[in-house]
Motif scaffolding. Structure first.
Motif, PDB file in Angstrom:
ATOM      1  N   VAL A  78       0.958  -1.161   0.093  1.00  0.00           N
ATOM      2  CA  VAL A  78      -0.089   0.128   0.035  1.00  0.00           C
ATOM      3  C   VAL A  78       0.728   1.255   0.051  1.00  0.00           C
ATOM      4  CG1 VAL A  78      -1.831   1.310   1.317  1.00  0.00           C
ATOM      5  CG2 VAL A  78      -1.890  -1.223   1.099  1.00  0.00           C
ATOM      6  N   LEU A  79       1.945   1.278   0.761  1.00  0.00           N
ATOM      7  CA  LEU A  79       2.904   2.347   0.878  1.00  0.00           C
ATOM      8  C   LEU A  79       3.469   2.540  -0.517  1.00  0.00           C
ATOM      9  CD1 LEU A  79       4.779   4.198   2.684  1.00  0.00           C
ATOM     10  CD2 LEU A  79       6.399   2.400   2.767  1.00  0.00           C
ATOM     11  N   LYS A  80       3.751   1.859  -1.518  1.00  0.00           N
ATOM     12  CA  LYS A  80       4.538   2.010  -2.411  1.00  0.00           C
ATOM     13  C   LYS A  80       3.314   2.185  -3.441  1.00  0.00           C
ATOM     14  CE  LYS A  80       8.504  -0.759  -1.831  1.00  0.00           C
ATOM     15  NZ  LYS A  80       8.544  -0.766  -0.589  1.00  0.00           N
ATOM     16  N   TYR A  81       2.232   1.780  -3.619  1.00  0.00           N
ATOM     17  CA  TYR A  81       1.176   2.056  -4.619  1.00  0.00           C
ATOM     18  C   TYR A  81       0.687   3.644  -4.140  1.00  0.00           C
ATOM     19  CZ  TYR A  81      -3.576   2.365  -6.212  1.00  0.00           C
ATOM     20  OH  TYR A  81      -4.887   2.713  -6.901  1.00  0.00           O
ATOM     21  N   LEU A  82       0.513   4.121  -2.920  1.00  0.00           N
ATOM     22  CA  LEU A  82       0.197   5.429  -2.870  1.00  0.00           C
ATOM     23  C   LEU A  82       1.158   6.280  -3.130  1.00  0.00           C
ATOM     24  CD1 LEU A  82      -2.005   4.949   0.726  1.00  0.00           C
ATOM     25  CD2 LEU A  82      -2.760   5.555  -1.633  1.00  0.00           C
ATOM     26  N   ALA A  83       2.580   6.228  -2.794  1.00  0.00           N
ATOM     27  CA  ALA A  83       3.517   7.035  -3.028  1.00  0.00           C
ATOM     28  C   ALA A  83       3.488   7.078  -4.406  1.00  0.00           C
ATOM     29  CB  ALA A  83       4.673   6.352  -2.414  1.00  0.00           C
ATOM     30  N   GLY A  84       3.153   6.462  -5.295  1.00  0.00           N
ATOM     31  CA  GLY A  84       3.292   6.283  -6.660  1.00  0.00           C
ATOM     32  C   GLY A  84       2.176   6.650  -7.454  1.00  0.00           C
ATOM     33  N   SER A  85       1.054   7.217  -6.934  1.00  0.00           N
ATOM     34  CA  SER A  85      -0.168   7.283  -7.530  1.00  0.00           C
ATOM     35  C   SER A  85      -0.263   8.885  -7.544  1.00  0.00           C
ATOM     36  CB  SER A  85      -1.424   6.893  -6.637  1.00  0.00           C
ATOM     37  OG  SER A  85      -1.439   5.348  -6.549  1.00  0.00           O
ATOM     38  N   GLY A  86      -0.635   9.390  -8.695  1.00  0.00           N
ATOM     39  CA  GLY A  86      -0.861  10.942  -8.755  1.00  0.00           C
ATOM     40  C   GLY A  86       0.405  11.698  -8.336  1.00  0.00           C
ATOM     41  N   GLU A  87       0.231  12.514  -7.355  1.00  0.00           N
ATOM     42  CA  GLU A  87       1.223  13.346  -7.028  1.00  0.00           C
ATOM     43  C   GLU A  87       1.913  12.840  -5.748  1.00  0.00           C
ATOM     44  OE1 GLU A  87       0.003  17.584  -6.219  1.00  0.00           O
ATOM     45  OE2 GLU A  87      -1.795  17.310  -7.957  1.00  0.00           O
ATOM     46  N   GLY A  88       1.383  11.681  -5.438  1.00  0.00           N
ATOM     47  CA  GLY A  88       2.048  11.078  -4.402  1.00  0.00           C
ATOM     48  C   GLY A  88       1.239  11.059  -3.082  1.00  0.00           C
ATOM     49  N   TRP A  89       0.882  10.121  -2.611  1.00  0.00           N
ATOM     50  CA  TRP A  89      -0.097  10.078  -1.265  1.00  0.00           C
ATOM     51  C   TRP A  89       0.263   9.041  -0.223  1.00  0.00           C
ATOM     52  CZ3 TRP A  89      -5.150  12.300  -1.433  1.00  0.00           C
ATOM     53  CH2 TRP A  89      -5.521  13.083  -2.536  1.00  0.00           C
ATOM     54  N   PHE A  90      -0.247   9.342   0.889  1.00  0.00           N
ATOM     55  CA  PHE A  90       0.097   8.471   1.918  1.00  0.00           C
ATOM     56  C   PHE A  90      -1.220   8.316   2.950  1.00  0.00           C
ATOM     57  CE2 PHE A  90       0.864  12.354   4.011  1.00  0.00           C
ATOM     58  CZ  PHE A  90       0.564  12.247   5.364  1.00  0.00           C
ATOM     59  N   THR A  91      -0.926   7.214   3.523  1.00  0.00           N
ATOM     60  CA  THR A  91      -2.249   6.960   4.644  1.00  0.00           C
ATOM     61  C   THR A  91      -1.383   6.348   5.935  1.00  0.00           C
ATOM     62  OG1 THR A  91      -4.306   6.113   5.259  1.00  0.00           O
ATOM     63  CG2 THR A  91      -2.906   4.657   4.059  1.00  0.00           C
ATOM     64  N   THR A  92      -2.154   5.975   6.941  1.00  0.00           N
ATOM     65  CA  THR A  92      -1.491   5.537   8.093  1.00  0.00           C
ATOM     66  C   THR A  92      -1.487   3.899   7.929  1.00  0.00           C
ATOM     67  OG1 THR A  92      -4.031   5.091   8.965  1.00  0.00           O
ATOM     68  CG2 THR A  92      -2.752   7.001   9.609  1.00  0.00           C
ATOM     69  N   LEU A  93       0.018   3.489   7.806  1.00  0.00           N
ATOM     70  CA  LEU A  93       0.153   2.209   7.719  1.00  0.00           C
ATOM     71  C   LEU A  93       1.236   1.788   8.761  1.00  0.00           C
ATOM     72  CD1 LEU A  93       0.749   2.576   3.879  1.00  0.00           C
ATOM     73  CD2 LEU A  93      -1.023   1.287   5.064  1.00  0.00           C
ATOM     74  N   PRO A  94       1.140   0.167   9.001  1.00  0.00           N
ATOM     75  CA  PRO A  94       2.080  -0.170   9.944  1.00  0.00           C
ATOM     76  C   PRO A  94       3.706   0.127   9.327  1.00  0.00           C
ATOM     77  CG  PRO A  94       0.574  -1.927   9.327  1.00  0.00           C
ATOM     78  CD  PRO A  94       0.263  -0.824   8.243  1.00  0.00           C
ATOM     79  N   ASN A  95       4.592   0.264  10.254  1.00  0.00           N
ATOM     80  CA  ASN A  95       5.843   0.687  10.128  1.00  0.00           C
ATOM     81  C   ASN A  95       7.057  -0.419   9.569  1.00  0.00           C
ATOM     82  OD1 ASN A  95       6.243  -0.363  12.733  1.00  0.00           O
ATOM     83  ND2 ASN A  95       6.602   1.842  13.481  1.00  0.00           N
ATOM     84  N   ALA A  96       6.102  -1.649   9.377  1.00  0.00           N
ATOM     85  CA  ALA A  96       7.080  -2.706   8.605  1.00  0.00           C
ATOM     86  C   ALA A  96       6.605  -2.977   7.435  1.00  0.00           C
ATOM     87  CB  ALA A  96       7.534  -4.002   9.544  1.00  0.00           C
ATOM     88  N   ASN A  97       7.116  -3.309   6.228  1.00  0.00           N
ATOM     89  CA  ASN A  97       6.485  -3.586   4.714  1.00  0.00           C
ATOM     90  C   ASN A  97       5.441  -4.830   4.983  1.00  0.00           C
ATOM     91  OD1 ASN A  97       7.175  -1.354   3.496  1.00  0.00           O
ATOM     92  ND2 ASN A  97       9.286  -2.236   3.048  1.00  0.00           N
ATOM     93  N   PRO A  98       6.180  -6.096   5.497  1.00  0.00           N
ATOM     94  CA  PRO A  98       5.313  -7.413   5.580  1.00  0.00           C
ATOM     95  C   PRO A  98       4.060  -7.646   6.423  1.00  0.00           C
ATOM     96  CG  PRO A  98       7.487  -7.716   6.364  1.00  0.00           C
ATOM     97  CD  PRO A  98       7.241  -6.347   6.224  1.00  0.00           C
ATOM     98  N   VAL A  99       3.819  -6.585   7.053  1.00  0.00           N
ATOM     99  CA  VAL A  99       2.802  -6.512   8.236  1.00  0.00           C
ATOM    100  C   VAL A  99       1.209  -6.308   7.376  1.00  0.00           C
ATOM    101  CG1 VAL A  99       1.549  -5.519  10.263  1.00  0.00           C
ATOM    102  CG2 VAL A  99       4.087  -5.961  10.249  1.00  0.00           C
ATOM    103  N   GLY A 100       0.310  -7.095   7.594  1.00  0.00           N
ATOM    104  CA  GLY A 100      -0.839  -6.874   7.431  1.00  0.00           C
ATOM    105  C   GLY A 100      -1.681  -5.634   7.744  1.00  0.00           C
ATOM    106  N   VAL A 101      -2.029  -4.937   6.935  1.00  0.00           N
ATOM    107  CA  VAL A 101      -2.775  -3.677   7.221  1.00  0.00           C
ATOM    108  C   VAL A 101      -4.123  -3.844   7.957  1.00  0.00           C
ATOM    109  CG1 VAL A 101      -3.851  -1.300   6.191  1.00  0.00           C
ATOM    110  CG2 VAL A 101      -1.903  -2.475   5.098  1.00  0.00           C
ATOM    111  N   VAL A 102      -4.924  -4.875   7.682  1.00  0.00           N
ATOM    112  CA  VAL A 102      -6.050  -4.903   8.486  1.00  0.00           C
ATOM    113  C   VAL A 102      -6.001  -5.461   9.702  1.00  0.00           C
ATOM    114  CG1 VAL A 102      -8.270  -6.603   8.565  1.00  0.00           C
ATOM    115  CG2 VAL A 102      -7.695  -5.279   6.518  1.00  0.00           C
ATOM    116  N   GLY A 103      -4.816  -6.333   9.959  1.00  0.00           N
ATOM    117  CA  GLY A 103      -4.399  -7.088  11.324  1.00  0.00           C
ATOM    118  C   GLY A 103      -3.966  -5.885  12.217  1.00  0.00           C
TER     119      GLY A 103
END
Length: 481
Positions: A111-136
């Motif tokens: 999600v981090l990479k998808y948002l950062a690469g979308s449009g002008e660049g976006w972000f949201t609240t995400l776990p601070n480790a790449n392989p952690v599931g967002v919903v959990g």
């Protein structure tokens, strides 16, 4: 009925035999609390999930949804239907409404990479480790790198789509939901384990440019100190995070105890790292973090570097800690205040646990301390009641993770983890503050009164009784260990 016959054609089902190797069917961050499950089900659709819930309910099984595999405190047994959500990977950014919908199988890094690469660049609240599931992560409150600026992830929920274990029909909840739906949404925000299968969440999103960072990159500074300089590192960290008026909202500060990697000049040497991320202008970062440039600290650091970090690379510095396998536990707590003495004591406990013969067997064990401003967290508490995350006034998070290869080391590992937590809680205990722990960093047998208030525990029990009356899901509050 055989589970394969009970589930729709095309839904992948694996049923282990006594000869099956655990890692052939289950991959988790830790092998603690894990044995061969009854079955591993990989759904393709909501219909598959509903069929799996029905089968579990009829056969006295517990459904445990999995994604990143970092919930090491959740027990997996021969009565577990292990629901692998990896096919639910949709991510949809709605720029007009500044929100992103994230499916139940998405990992933080995706999600981090998808948002950062979308449009002008976006972000949201995400776990601070790449392989952690967002919903959990969301179900436990969703603490992240921008807590100080934005509050927790649960403070920015726009909707949750869930298949509750009770009626087995997908329903979408919003902050405007009332009655039973509203109560369900509220508990899902911080105490959401074991109520149903969440197929997607929608969170608020922001443009990266709104942070006013130079070139939209994060101001990042790292200092690494050798073991003899632990007091110096502790002094620097507390000077940055425990100052009068509190830590700057734009700053996330981390203190870590780690062993040097094999490629280092002295492999396995104990290191103390002070890591600073500033989500704002570099000129402001230089002022806020001025102490980290002072000669008395810089002279004792073996590494001192300041670099701009692309937003999509935010979590890459912790990749070594994400490896699956081995025995690990989360010993952690939230603190209002820590001091240099506590930090030094915690360091000595970690060093002792990983020294000598321990270096080979458990040298990857680590301690991480993170600090952030609590202003936004408390602001959102006034607006929403805090949902189910009580420790909003605590701006220090401590995680001691023993990492060892032989289960026989568990007693000593637990002793190490508990000693770190005890040291770090000293200042709070002197002030008579209640013990606080993070629900997504539990140990087996955790006293859940450190996570939720008595009234919250009663509400969790009430809501679970409505939405999971047959106890198909697992909750640390209800089913426990």
């Amino acid at each position: 009925m055989d589970i394969r016959q009970a589930l729709p054609e095309g839904c992948k089902v694996e049923t282990p035999t006594p000869e099956t190797q655990l890692h052939d069917v289950v991959s988790r961050w830790s092998d603690a609390q894990v044995s061969l499950p009854y079955a591993v089900v990989t759904p393709l659709s909501s219909e598959d999930i509903i069929a799996a819930i029905t089968f579990a309910s009829q056969n006295n099984l517990k459904i445990v949804p999995t994604n990143g595999g970092h919930g090491s405190y959740v027990p997996i047994t021969s009565k577990t239907l292990y629901l692998d959500m990896k096919n639910f990977k949709d991510i949809s950014l709605d720029e007009e409404h500044s929100e992103v919908t994230i499916s139940g199988g998405c990992l933080s890094g995706e999600v981090l990479k998808y948002l950062a690469g979308s449009g002008e660049g976006w972000f949201t609240t995400l776990p601070n480790a790449n392989p952690v599931g967002v919903v959990g992560a969301f179900l436990g409150g969703l603490s992240h790198s921008l807590n100080g600026l934005k509050g927790f992830g649960i403070d920015h929920v726009r909707s949750i789509t869930i298949i509750p274990f009770s009626d087995q029909k997908a329903r979408t909840l919003t902050p405007g939901s009332r009655g039973g739906d509203g109560d369900l949404l509220n508990v899902l925000c911080g105490a959401g384990h074991g109520l149903g299968i969440v197929t997607s969440i929608t969170l608020k999103a922001w443009k990266i440019s709104s942070l006013n960072m130079n070139d939209d990159k994060i101001w990042t500074r790292r200092l690494i100190f050798p073991a003899p300089a632990i007091s110096t590192a502790a002094e620097l960290y507390t000077s940055l995070t425990q100052q009068e008026g509190g830590i700057a909202p734009e700053l996330t500060a981390v203190l870590a105890f780690l062993r040097a990697p094999p490629t280092a000049p002295v492999p396995g040497a104990p290191m103390i790292m002070v890591a600073l991320n500033f989500f704002g202008p570099s000129s402001e970062a230089d002022k806020v973090c001025a102490a980290s440039f002072e000669e008395k600290y810089v002279d004792k650091a073996t590494v001192k570097v300041t670099v701009p970090t692309p937003f999509e690379a935010l979590n890459e510095g912790v990749e070594a800690l994400n490896a699956h396998g081995g025995f690990k536990e989360y010993h952690g707590c939230f603190c209002a205040e820590i001091d240099e003495k506590s930090i030094v004591e915690a360091f000595e406990a970690w060093k002792g646990f990983t020294d000598g013969e321990g270096l080979k067997k458990r040298g990857r064990s680590y301690v991480v301390v993170g600090s952030w401003s609590t202003g936004q967290l408390l602001k959102h508490k006034k607006e929403t009641g805090g949902r189910f995350f009580d420790a909003r006034e605590r701006g220090v998070f401590v995680q001691a993770a023993p990492w060892y290869a032989d289960s026989k080391d568990k007693e000593e590992a637990d002793g190490f983890g508990k000693s770190v937590v005890q040291s770090m809680r000293q200042r709070d205990e002197e002030k008579g503050l209640q013990k606080r722990t993070f629900v997504n960093n539990l140990i087996a047998g955790q006293d859940m009164r450190e996570v939720y208030s008595a009234s919250q525990i009663e509400e969790i029990k009430r809501v679970k009784g409505i939405w999971d009356p047959r106890s198909v899901g697992w909750s640390p509050v209800i089913e426990g260990w």
